[in-house]
Design a protein around this motif. Structure first.
Motif, PDB file in Angstrom:
ATOM      1  N   ARG A 188      -7.308   0.656  -4.088  1.00  0.00           N
ATOM      2  CA  ARG A 188      -7.306   1.068  -2.677  1.00  0.00           C
ATOM      3  C   ARG A 188      -7.599  -0.117  -1.767  1.00  0.00           C
ATOM      4  NH1 ARG A 188     -10.186   5.513  -4.863  1.00  0.00           N
ATOM      5  NH2 ARG A 188     -12.171   4.599  -4.190  1.00  0.00           N
ATOM      6  N   GLY A 189      -8.545  -0.949  -2.177  1.00  0.00           N
ATOM      7  CA  GLY A 189      -8.890  -2.117  -1.376  1.00  0.00           C
ATOM      8  C   GLY A 189      -7.743  -3.105  -1.264  1.00  0.00           C
ATOM      9  N   MET A 190      -7.030  -3.332  -2.392  1.00  0.00           N
ATOM     10  CA  MET A 190      -5.886  -4.247  -2.366  1.00  0.00           C
ATOM     11  C   MET A 190      -4.785  -3.706  -1.466  1.00  0.00           C
ATOM     12  SD  MET A 190      -5.401  -5.503  -6.305  1.00  0.00           S
ATOM     13  CE  MET A 190      -6.611  -6.536  -7.141  1.00  0.00           C
ATOM     14  N   THR A 191      -4.501  -2.423  -1.604  1.00  0.00           N
ATOM     15  CA  THR A 191      -3.451  -1.811  -0.787  1.00  0.00           C
ATOM     16  C   THR A 191      -3.792  -1.909   0.696  1.00  0.00           C
ATOM     17  OG1 THR A 191      -2.826  -0.272  -2.555  1.00  0.00           O
ATOM     18  CG2 THR A 191      -2.232   0.347  -0.298  1.00  0.00           C
ATOM     19  N   GLN A 192      -5.050  -1.623   1.051  1.00  0.00           N
ATOM     20  CA  GLN A 192      -5.448  -1.697   2.449  1.00  0.00           C
ATOM     21  C   GLN A 192      -5.399  -3.129   2.960  1.00  0.00           C
ATOM     22  OE1 GLN A 192      -6.083   1.142   4.345  1.00  0.00           O
ATOM     23  NE2 GLN A 192      -5.758  -0.410   5.945  1.00  0.00           N
ATOM     24  N   TYR A 193      -5.770  -4.086   2.125  1.00  0.00           N
ATOM     25  CA  TYR A 193      -5.704  -5.498   2.518  1.00  0.00           C
ATOM     26  C   TYR A 193      -4.263  -5.887   2.838  1.00  0.00           C
ATOM     27  CZ  TYR A 193      -6.222 -10.571   2.360  1.00  0.00           C
ATOM     28  OH  TYR A 193      -6.201 -11.910   2.672  1.00  0.00           O
ATOM     29  N   ILE A 194      -3.341  -5.464   1.974  1.00  0.00           N
ATOM     30  CA  ILE A 194      -1.928  -5.799   2.180  1.00  0.00           C
ATOM     31  C   ILE A 194      -1.402  -5.144   3.465  1.00  0.00           C
ATOM     32  CG2 ILE A 194       0.400  -5.501   1.229  1.00  0.00           C
ATOM     33  CD1 ILE A 194      -0.929  -5.697  -1.582  1.00  0.00           C
ATOM     34  N   ILE A 195      -1.785  -3.903   3.704  1.00  0.00           N
ATOM     35  CA  ILE A 195      -1.383  -3.217   4.941  1.00  0.00           C
ATOM     36  C   ILE A 195      -1.893  -3.978   6.159  1.00  0.00           C
ATOM     37  CG2 ILE A 195      -1.779  -1.144   6.346  1.00  0.00           C
ATOM     38  CD1 ILE A 195      -1.826   0.444   3.696  1.00  0.00           C
ATOM     39  N   GLY A 250       3.916  -4.688  -8.171  1.00  0.00           N
ATOM     40  CA  GLY A 250       4.961  -5.640  -8.557  1.00  0.00           C
ATOM     41  C   GLY A 250       4.411  -7.025  -8.830  1.00  0.00           C
ATOM     42  N   TYR A 251       3.497  -7.488  -7.991  1.00  0.00           N
ATOM     43  CA  TYR A 251       2.923  -8.806  -8.192  1.00  0.00           C
ATOM     44  C   TYR A 251       2.049  -8.853  -9.446  1.00  0.00           C
ATOM     45  CZ  TYR A 251       4.478 -10.180  -3.507  1.00  0.00           C
ATOM     46  OH  TYR A 251       5.242 -10.491  -2.392  1.00  0.00           O
ATOM     47  N   THR A 252       1.351  -7.755  -9.730  1.00  0.00           N
ATOM     48  CA  THR A 252       0.550  -7.713 -10.954  1.00  0.00           C
ATOM     49  C   THR A 252       1.447  -7.829 -12.177  1.00  0.00           C
ATOM     50  OG1 THR A 252      -1.178  -6.371  -9.933  1.00  0.00           O
ATOM     51  CG2 THR A 252      -1.060  -6.334 -12.326  1.00  0.00           C
ATOM     52  N   GLN A 253       2.548  -7.093 -12.199  1.00  0.00           N
ATOM     53  CA  GLN A 253       3.464  -7.135 -13.337  1.00  0.00           C
ATOM     54  C   GLN A 253       4.136  -8.498 -13.470  1.00  0.00           C
ATOM     55  OE1 GLN A 253       6.046  -3.864 -12.411  1.00  0.00           O
ATOM     56  NE2 GLN A 253       4.506  -2.308 -12.886  1.00  0.00           N
ATOM     57  N   ARG A 254       4.452  -9.114 -12.352  1.00  0.00           N
ATOM     58  CA  ARG A 254       5.192 -10.384 -12.390  1.00  0.00           C
ATOM     59  C   ARG A 254       4.299 -11.583 -12.668  1.00  0.00           C
ATOM     60  NH1 ARG A 254       9.173 -12.533  -7.498  1.00  0.00           N
ATOM     61  NH2 ARG A 254       9.851 -14.483  -8.521  1.00  0.00           N
ATOM     62  N   TYR A 255       3.099 -11.600 -12.064  1.00  0.00           N
ATOM     63  CA  TYR A 255       2.263 -12.794 -12.138  1.00  0.00           C
ATOM     64  C   TYR A 255       0.966 -12.612 -12.925  1.00  0.00           C
ATOM     65  CZ  TYR A 255       5.336 -14.334  -8.364  1.00  0.00           C
ATOM     66  OH  TYR A 255       6.431 -14.685  -7.621  1.00  0.00           O
ATOM     67  N   GLY A 256       0.636 -11.378 -13.304  1.00  0.00           N
ATOM     68  CA  GLY A 256      -0.611 -11.125 -14.007  1.00  0.00           C
ATOM     69  C   GLY A 256      -1.737 -10.699 -13.091  1.00  0.00           C
ATOM     70  N   ALA A 257      -1.578 -10.937 -11.802  1.00  0.00           N
ATOM     71  CA  ALA A 257      -2.598 -10.543 -10.817  1.00  0.00           C
ATOM     72  C   ALA A 257      -1.935 -10.440  -9.444  1.00  0.00           C
ATOM     73  CB  ALA A 257      -3.743 -11.552 -10.767  1.00  0.00           C
ATOM     74  N   LEU A 296      -3.203 -11.069  -6.659  1.00  0.00           N
ATOM     75  CA  LEU A 296      -3.584 -12.242  -5.873  1.00  0.00           C
ATOM     76  C   LEU A 296      -2.541 -13.339  -5.941  1.00  0.00           C
ATOM     77  CD1 LEU A 296      -5.631 -14.005  -4.298  1.00  0.00           C
ATOM     78  CD2 LEU A 296      -6.628 -14.621  -6.504  1.00  0.00           C
ATOM     79  N   LEU A 297      -2.013 -13.621  -7.129  1.00  0.00           N
ATOM     80  CA  LEU A 297      -1.082 -14.739  -7.284  1.00  0.00           C
ATOM     81  C   LEU A 297       0.197 -14.530  -6.477  1.00  0.00           C
ATOM     82  CD1 LEU A 297      -3.116 -15.315  -9.548  1.00  0.00           C
ATOM     83  CD2 LEU A 297      -1.224 -16.128 -10.946  1.00  0.00           C
ATOM     84  N   GLY A 298       0.688 -13.295  -6.448  1.00  0.00           N
ATOM     85  CA  GLY A 298       1.873 -13.012  -5.651  1.00  0.00           C
ATOM     86  C   GLY A 298       1.610 -13.131  -4.164  1.00  0.00           C
ATOM     87  N   LEU A 299       0.432 -12.689  -3.740  1.00  0.00           N
ATOM     88  CA  LEU A 299       0.090 -12.779  -2.319  1.00  0.00           C
ATOM     89  C   LEU A 299      -0.073 -14.223  -1.866  1.00  0.00           C
ATOM     90  CD1 LEU A 299      -2.447  -9.816  -2.022  1.00  0.00           C
ATOM     91  CD2 LEU A 299      -0.086  -9.902  -1.160  1.00  0.00           C
ATOM     92  N   ILE A 300      -0.608 -15.062  -2.745  1.00  0.00           N
ATOM     93  CA  ILE A 300      -0.734 -16.482  -2.416  1.00  0.00           C
ATOM     94  C   ILE A 300       0.640 -17.140  -2.345  1.00  0.00           C
ATOM     95  CG2 ILE A 300      -1.526 -18.716  -3.284  1.00  0.00           C
ATOM     96  CD1 ILE A 300      -3.949 -17.264  -4.471  1.00  0.00           C
ATOM     97  N   ARG A 301       1.467 -16.863  -3.359  1.00  0.00           N
ATOM     98  CA  ARG A 301       2.770 -17.527  -3.456  1.00  0.00           C
ATOM     99  C   ARG A 301       3.710 -17.111  -2.337  1.00  0.00           C
ATOM    100  NH1 ARG A 301       6.070 -18.369  -8.996  1.00  0.00           N
ATOM    101  NH2 ARG A 301       4.115 -19.493  -9.343  1.00  0.00           N
ATOM    102  N   HIS A 302       3.722 -15.830  -2.007  1.00  0.00           N
ATOM    103  CA  HIS A 302       4.734 -15.330  -1.076  1.00  0.00           C
ATOM    104  C   HIS A 302       4.219 -15.085   0.340  1.00  0.00           C
ATOM    105  CE1 HIS A 302       7.610 -14.862  -4.335  1.00  0.00           C
ATOM    106  NE2 HIS A 302       6.675 -14.255  -5.041  1.00  0.00           N
ATOM    107  N   HIS A 303       2.888 -15.018   0.504  1.00  0.00           N
ATOM    108  CA  HIS A 303       2.357 -14.667   1.822  1.00  0.00           C
ATOM    109  C   HIS A 303       1.230 -15.585   2.292  1.00  0.00           C
ATOM    110  CE1 HIS A 303       4.716 -11.001   1.321  1.00  0.00           C
ATOM    111  NE2 HIS A 303       4.153 -10.861   0.131  1.00  0.00           N
TER     112      HIS A 303
END
Length: 204
Positions: A42-49, A65-72, A74-81
């Motif tokens: 819930r916290g991750m979803t709200q952070y992304i919103i 999607g980022y968890t499945q692709r990168y393992g976490a 966080l890594l997808g949010l850093i790389r793409h955002h």
């Protein structure tokens, strides 16, 4: 943990060097799915919103999607955002009522204490959260160190399980030979990836 006893685990460990047990944290040493994982999600979803200005469906899609692709996530949010990693980790892993959320098997400390060799926590969670959970479980003293996601950076780039290069570097810093390591983990994908590197594995 699972129904495996320390004795049954010992029988699976061939004689090499002294064993070094690498324990995942969430859903391995404690039942994170009971309350903690839902709260983190819930916290991750709200952070992304809040940070990306997307709706809840898109936020959940990015999180999973980022968890499945990168393992976490966080890594997808850093790389793409280009989000602030420290802010993200703090906001989604801080709980004022952690003690009421932690659930674990009875006799956990006794089981761990009976396992021979060194013991290390290897988690994609942040350090402060990991140490807080271990303290609540009463098992912090049984582990020589915690390797958290902040410790998994390679050449300034964030990494997470099941990244192979990250693990090799982490084991080198901890003075652990891969042939002596035994990864205890609930995520089969991580176990399969690391087994190919010569690490022995136990699925919880």
């Amino acid at each position: 943990m699972s129904a495996q006893s320390p004795r049954s685990i010992k029988r699976r460990v061939s004689k090499r060097g002294a064993p070094v047990w690498l324990f995942d944290l969430d859903n391995t040493l404690h039942h994170a799915s009971h309350e903690i994982f839902p709260a983190i999600n819930r916290g991750m979803t709200q952070y992304i919103i809040d940070r990306l200005g997307v709706d809840i469906d898109e936020a959940n899609r990015l999180r999973t999607g980022y968890t499945q692709r990168y393992g976490a996530t966080l890594l997808g949010l850093i790389r793409h955002h280009q989000i602030d990693a420290s802010e993200f980790l703090h906001l989604v892993h801080t709980f004022t009522d952690l003690s009421s959320m932690v659930r674990a098997e009875r006799g956990l400390a006794r089981l761990l204490n009976r396992l021979p060799g060194r013991k290390i926590v290897l988690t994609n969670g942040p350090s402060v959260y990991a140490h807080a959970v271990l303290a609540e479980l009463g098992i912090a003293r049984l582990f020589e160190r915690v390797i958290a996601i902040e410790d998994m950076q390679v050449r300034g780039m964030w990494r997470a399980k099941p990244d192979a290069g990250m693990l090799r570097r982490a084991m080198h810093r901890a003075d652990v030979r891969l042939s002596d390591a035994i990864l205890v983990e609930d995520t089969r994908g991580h176990l399969k990836r690391y087994k190919r590197m010569g690490i022995r594995t136990v699925w919880i």
